[in-house]
Design an enzyme around this catalytic site. Structure first.
Site, short mmCIF file in Angstrom:
data_model
loop_
_atom_site.label_atom_id
_atom_site.label_comp_id
_atom_site.label_asym_id
_atom_site.label_seq_id
_atom_site.Cartn_x
_atom_site.Cartn_y
_atom_site.Cartn_z
N HIS A 277 13.62 23.49 -20.92
CA HIS A 277 14.72 22.81 -21.64
C HIS A 277 15.74 22.17 -20.69
O HIS A 277 16.64 21.48 -21.15
CB HIS A 277 15.46 23.79 -22.56
CG HIS A 277 14.58 24.37 -23.63
ND1 HIS A 277 13.84 23.58 -24.48
CD2 HIS A 277 14.32 25.66 -23.98
CE1 HIS A 277 13.17 24.37 -25.33
NE2 HIS A 277 13.43 25.63 -25.03
N ASP B 279 6.40 33.07 -26.91
CA ASP B 279 7.22 33.13 -28.13
C ASP B 279 6.51 32.56 -29.36
O ASP B 279 7.10 32.51 -30.44
CB ASP B 279 8.61 32.48 -27.93
CG ASP B 279 8.58 31.18 -27.18
OD1 ASP B 279 7.48 30.70 -26.84
OD2 ASP B 279 9.67 30.63 -26.92
ZN LIG Z 1 10.45 28.88 -26.29
#
Ligand SMILES: [Zn+2]
Length: 339
Positions: free
Chosen positions: A157, A281
């Protein structure tokens, strides 16, 4: 002799966020040092040596990140008055017309959201995490079939000049760009639950690095404003950015349909090497999961990657179900070593 070599540096776990701001509330962080011991134990049980990364300096990092941002990250906590709080967290976000006067204005520019608090050791940890990615890339460049960077904090990110989503330095992008010194064509495959908007932005206008991301539909889901199918790259990079969002609640079968679609794109691109931004995740019990990948599914992912016959540079991204990180890593690397 296991094909995988792994890298981790204890400095990385000095980054220990105390809280973060998401969906209108301060919450307990999920990206914590406790994620690491189960991964280390799983690798050790498989007979994989875990080495300390070699120091490659700043050049491969500043090749993908802006100088002003790197200066900010290195100094922000030192410049943050103690009586304001233990961590640098912004409540103001201004990119345009920001005069950049003072630490609050710089934080408003260089921090993209409330989920990336900077503590006293965040810079050192992020630097060490990036060095793990570079050390794994070195092994691939030297002819290893696979290598694993146990990156924490994660990176996908992190934008060229902004931290966000638990990420500070974009480990996968740093490794991919560095691998271009050895290979003509590098693919980055990102099957983490979330869209890696940082990797997308860094390689947006490039046709020598293909970015393919499989992730949950970003509508009301991090990173919220990117990750849609119509984001395809620009200029000569048009077509070299591929987003494959999945509706929330998608089955494991649907996930693997998208995974196969991603591998087909990588085959058509004729990548010389694949950098995998690996998130656990997508695991069905993960607090961030919007799809239902099982532990066996991670084994399948590893086998499909091995079957490409390409060198695989694995960079750790998300994965927050600490109780199942070890078993999921065991399945993934068991699959990756199966060919
Ligand atoms: Zn993630």
């Amino acid at each position: 002799m296991p094909a995988v070599k792994a890298y981790f540096d204890e400095t990385q776990n000095l980054h220990h966020p105390q809280s973060y701001l998401t969906r209108g509330a301060m919450r307990a962080p999920q990206e914590v040092p406790a994620r690491i011991p189960p991964l280390l134990a799983a690798l050790t049980d498989m007979g994989v040596d875990i080495d300390t990364p070699r120091d490659h300096g700043m050049r491969p990092i500043s090749a993908v990140h802006a100088m002003g941002y790197l200066r900010y990250l290195e100094s922000a906590h030192r410049r943050w008055p103690e009586d304001w709080g233990a961590e640098v967290i912004s409540n103001i976000y201004v990119r345009k017309n920001n005069p950049m006067k003072g630490i609050l204005a710089e934080t408003a520019y260089y921090i993209a959201d409330g989920s990336s608090p900077i503590g006293p050791d965040t810079w050192r940890a992020a630097y060490a995490s990036a060095q793990c990615a570079l050390s794994a890339a070195d092994d691939i460049a030297a002819g290893q079939t696979s290598a694993y960077a146990i990156c924490r904090p994660p990176g996908h990110h992190a934008r060229p000049d902004a931290a966000g989503g638990f990420c500070f330095l974009n480990n996968a992008a740093i490794a991919a760009d560095y691998l271009r010194e050895t290979y003509d064509k590098v693919a980055v495959l990102d099957p983490d639950m979330h869209h890696g908007q940082g990797i997308q932005e860094i390689f947006w206008e490039r046709d020598d690095i293909l970015y393919v991301s499989i992730h949950g539909d970003p509508t009301n889901f991090y990173p919220v404003v990117t990750g849609f199918e119509d984001e395809r790259g620009e200029g000569k990079g048009f077509g070299y950015n591929i987003n494959l969002p999945m509706p929330h609640g998608s089955s494991e079968e649907f996930f693997f349909d998208k995974f196969e679609e991603a591998l087909t794109a990588i085959r058509l691109f004729e990548a010389d090497v694949i950098v995998v931004a690996l998130g656990f995740d997508t695991y069905y019990e993960d607090p961030q999961a919007k799809v239902s990948v099982t532990s066996e599914g991670f084994g399948q992912m590893g086998r499909l990657l091995a079957a490409t016959g390409k060198p695989i540079c694995v960079i750790q991204e998300g994965g927050y179900d600490v109780d199942h990180l070890g078993i999921n890593a065991t399945h993934f690397f068991g699959g990756l070593n199966s060919e």
